[in-house]
Design a protein around this motif. Structure first.
Motif, PDB file in Angstrom:
ATOM      1  N   ALA A 147     -53.241  -3.457  53.136  1.00 51.47           N
ATOM      2  CA  ALA A 147     -54.200  -2.959  52.144  1.00 51.47           C
ATOM      3  C   ALA A 147     -53.543  -2.148  51.029  1.00 51.47           C
ATOM      4  N   ILE A 148     -52.223  -2.043  51.027  1.00 51.80           N
ATOM      5  CA  ILE A 148     -51.533  -1.204  50.049  1.00 51.80           C
ATOM      6  C   ILE A 148     -51.873  -1.593  48.616  1.00 51.80           C
ATOM      7  N   ALA A 149     -51.983  -2.874  48.330  1.00 49.36           N
ATOM      8  CA  ALA A 149     -52.224  -3.339  46.961  1.00 49.36           C
ATOM      9  C   ALA A 149     -53.694  -3.306  46.556  1.00 49.36           C
ATOM     10  N   LEU A 150     -54.600  -2.982  47.471  1.00 50.93           N
ATOM     11  CA  LEU A 150     -56.021  -2.962  47.122  1.00 50.93           C
ATOM     12  C   LEU A 150     -56.335  -1.754  46.250  1.00 50.93           C
ATOM     13  N   PRO A 151     -57.123  -1.934  45.186  1.00 51.98           N
ATOM     14  CA  PRO A 151     -57.462  -0.823  44.294  1.00 51.98           C
ATOM     15  C   PRO A 151     -58.532   0.084  44.914  1.00 51.98           C
ATOM     16  N   VAL A 152     -58.121   1.261  45.329  1.00 48.84           N
ATOM     17  CA  VAL A 152     -59.021   2.224  45.971  1.00 48.84           C
ATOM     18  C   VAL A 152     -59.271   3.369  44.994  1.00 48.84           C
ATOM     19  N   VAL A 153     -60.551   3.559  44.624  1.00 47.52           N
ATOM     20  CA  VAL A 153     -60.937   4.578  43.650  1.00 47.52           C
ATOM     21  C   VAL A 153     -61.760   5.650  44.353  1.00 47.52           C
ATOM     22  N   PRO A 154     -61.241   6.877  44.419  1.00 49.12           N
ATOM     23  CA  PRO A 154     -62.006   7.952  45.040  1.00 49.12           C
ATOM     24  C   PRO A 154     -63.092   8.467  44.093  1.00 49.12           C
ATOM     25  N   LEU A 155     -64.320   8.512  44.579  1.00 53.89           N
ATOM     26  CA  LEU A 155     -65.426   9.051  43.789  1.00 53.89           C
ATOM     27  C   LEU A 155     -65.769  10.437  44.322  1.00 53.89           C
ATOM     28  N   VAL A 156     -65.961  11.362  43.426  1.00 51.19           N
ATOM     29  CA  VAL A 156     -66.251  12.743  43.820  1.00 51.19           C
ATOM     30  C   VAL A 156     -67.556  13.226  43.188  1.00 51.19           C
ATOM     31  N   GLU A 157     -68.479  12.306  43.015  1.00 48.68           N
ATOM     32  CA  GLU A 157     -69.762  12.644  42.383  1.00 48.68           C
ATOM     33  C   GLU A 157     -70.525  13.706  43.161  1.00 48.68           C
ATOM     34  N   TYR A 158     -70.324  13.755  44.455  1.00 47.49           N
ATOM     35  CA  TYR A 158     -71.037  14.708  45.314  1.00 47.49           C
ATOM     36  C   TYR A 158     -70.593  16.142  45.060  1.00 47.49           C
ATOM     37  N   GLU A 159     -69.472  16.331  44.363  1.00 45.82           N
ATOM     38  CA  GLU A 159     -68.988  17.676  44.065  1.00 45.82           C
ATOM     39  C   GLU A 159     -69.458  18.206  42.711  1.00 45.82           C
ATOM     40  N   GLU A 160     -70.224  17.417  41.988  1.00 39.10           N
ATOM     41  CA  GLU A 160     -70.738  17.879  40.695  1.00 39.10           C
ATOM     42  C   GLU A 160     -71.737  19.017  40.928  1.00 39.10           C
ATOM     43  N   ARG A 161     -71.668  20.032  40.088  1.00 36.36           N
ATOM     44  CA  ARG A 161     -72.570  21.177  40.202  1.00 36.36           C
ATOM     45  C   ARG A 161     -73.997  20.827  39.784  1.00 36.36           C
ATOM     46  N   LEU A 162     -74.124  19.964  38.798  1.00 34.00           N
ATOM     47  CA  LEU A 162     -75.433  19.654  38.236  1.00 34.00           C
ATOM     48  C   LEU A 162     -75.882  18.246  38.611  1.00 34.00           C
ATOM     49  N   PRO A 163     -77.178  18.059  38.862  1.00 30.20           N
ATOM     50  CA  PRO A 163     -77.679  16.698  39.121  1.00 30.20           C
ATOM     51  C   PRO A 163     -77.383  15.736  37.977  1.00 30.20           C
ATOM     52  N   LEU A 164     -77.431  16.201  36.734  1.00 21.87           N
ATOM     53  CA  LEU A 164     -77.104  15.333  35.602  1.00 21.87           C
ATOM     54  C   LEU A 164     -75.627  14.940  35.615  1.00 21.87           C
ATOM     55  N   GLY A 165     -74.784  15.801  36.142  1.00 25.08           N
ATOM     56  CA  GLY A 165     -73.371  15.462  36.302  1.00 25.08           C
ATOM     57  C   GLY A 165     -73.195  14.338  37.312  1.00 25.08           C
ATOM     58  N   ARG A 166     -73.921  14.413  38.423  1.00 23.94           N
ATOM     59  CA  ARG A 166     -73.875  13.323  39.412  1.00 23.94           C
ATOM     60  C   ARG A 166     -74.398  12.033  38.781  1.00 23.94           C
ATOM     61  N   ALA A 167     -75.453  12.154  37.993  1.00 17.96           N
ATOM     62  CA  ALA A 167     -76.037  10.972  37.359  1.00 17.96           C
ATOM     63  C   ALA A 167     -75.059  10.314  36.383  1.00 17.96           C
ATOM     64  N   GLU A 168     -74.213  11.090  35.725  1.00 16.65           N
ATOM     65  CA  GLU A 168     -73.262  10.513  34.777  1.00 16.65           C
ATOM     66  C   GLU A 168     -72.219   9.624  35.458  1.00 16.65           C
ATOM     67  N   TRP A 169     -72.093   9.713  36.755  1.00 14.94           N
ATOM     68  CA  TRP A 169     -71.175   8.825  37.464  1.00 14.94           C
ATOM     69  C   TRP A 169     -71.657   7.372  37.397  1.00 14.94           C
ATOM     70  N   THR A 170     -72.915   7.151  37.038  1.00 13.63           N
ATOM     71  CA  THR A 170     -73.373   5.771  36.834  1.00 13.63           C
ATOM     72  C   THR A 170     -72.555   5.116  35.719  1.00 13.63           C
ATOM     73  N   VAL A 171     -72.227   5.885  34.691  1.00 10.53           N
ATOM     74  CA  VAL A 171     -71.419   5.376  33.583  1.00 10.53           C
ATOM     75  C   VAL A 171     -70.008   5.047  34.072  1.00 10.53           C
ATOM     76  N   ALA A 172     -69.447   5.904  34.905  1.00  9.12           N
ATOM     77  CA  ALA A 172     -68.103   5.658  35.436  1.00  9.12           C
ATOM     78  C   ALA A 172     -68.070   4.375  36.266  1.00  9.12           C
ATOM     79  N   LEU A 173     -69.086   4.148  37.079  1.00 12.95           N
ATOM     80  CA  LEU A 173     -69.126   2.931  37.892  1.00 12.95           C
ATOM     81  C   LEU A 173     -69.304   1.687  37.022  1.00 12.95           C
ATOM     82  N   ALA A 174     -70.107   1.785  35.982  1.00 14.52           N
ATOM     83  CA  ALA A 174     -70.262   0.658  35.060  1.00 14.52           C
ATOM     84  C   ALA A 174     -68.934   0.365  34.360  1.00 14.52           C
ATOM     85  N   TRP A 175     -68.198   1.403  33.997  1.00 11.64           N
ATOM     86  CA  TRP A 175     -66.900   1.213  33.365  1.00 11.64           C
ATOM     87  C   TRP A 175     -65.937   0.483  34.298  1.00 11.64           C
TER      88      TRP A 175
END
Length: 183
Positions: A147-175
């Motif tokens: 699995a070394i070559a598999l692209p693994v992206v850590p998401l840390v949306e759960y650490e956002e202080r604001l609910p709107l900050g967590r919501a902005e991770w939708t843009v990151a996933l679309a990207w």
């Protein structure tokens, strides 16, 4: 890089965009702003990046789907991908409550990667996803040689202080899948 090389989300504090030549990359941040991971859409941008910080992840080419470790990641995809066509499968599927996800699961359109302690390695390889979205801890692929070559992206949306900050991770996933209409 100078401040002009960055585009900051309005509310999210745990990722930012950085200009990488003619393209942009996404930096996922630790608390305090240190770069945890830099994500690139293609290897040419990665190879030419003189400001690489943190671990580098180059997204897989030729695919558009994402695999998710958390059912909350599926919920972050649904606002921009209402039919979850970019969702290729995940771990711990028994916790998913999204109707679109349940429909795709019932139709056999997504892979079930299992859960701890039994991971379905064959399904992981067959999924051929653009990225595996995980937490920055408990990576089930850590130390697995195939699995070394598999692209693994850590998401840390759960650490956002604001609910709107967590919501902005939708843009990151679309990207991650190249959906520029959201970004």
């Amino acid at each position: 890089p100078s401040e002009a090389d960055y585009v900051l989300p309005e509310y999210a504090e745990r990722f930012r965009w950085r200009r990488c030549g003619e393209e942009q990359c996404m930096e996922i941040l630790r608390p305090g702003g240190e770069v945890l991971t830099t994500v690139y859409r293609d290897s040419a941008v990665y190879r030419s990046d003189v400001a690489l910080a943190g671990k580098a992840v180059v997204l897989a080419s030729g695919t558009s789907g994402l695999a998710t470790l958390s059912y909350t990641h599926v919920a972050l995809m649904e606002p921009w991908d209402t039919g979850l066509q970019h969702w290729k499968g995940g771990w711990f599927l028994e916790y998913i409550r999204s109707n679109a996800a349940l429909d795709r699961m019932a139709d056999g359109e997504v892979y079930n990667f299992g859960g701890n302690p039994e991971w379905n390695h064959e399904a992981i390889l067959m999924a051929k996803v653009r990225a595996f979205c995980i937490y920055p801890f408990g990576n089930p692929l850590q130390g697995v040689e195939w699995a070394i070559a598999l692209p693994v992206v850590p998401l840390v949306e759960y650490e956002e202080r604001l609910p709107l900050g967590r919501a902005e991770w939708t843009v990151a996933l679309a990207w991650l899948v190249g959906d520029s209409s959201v970004h």
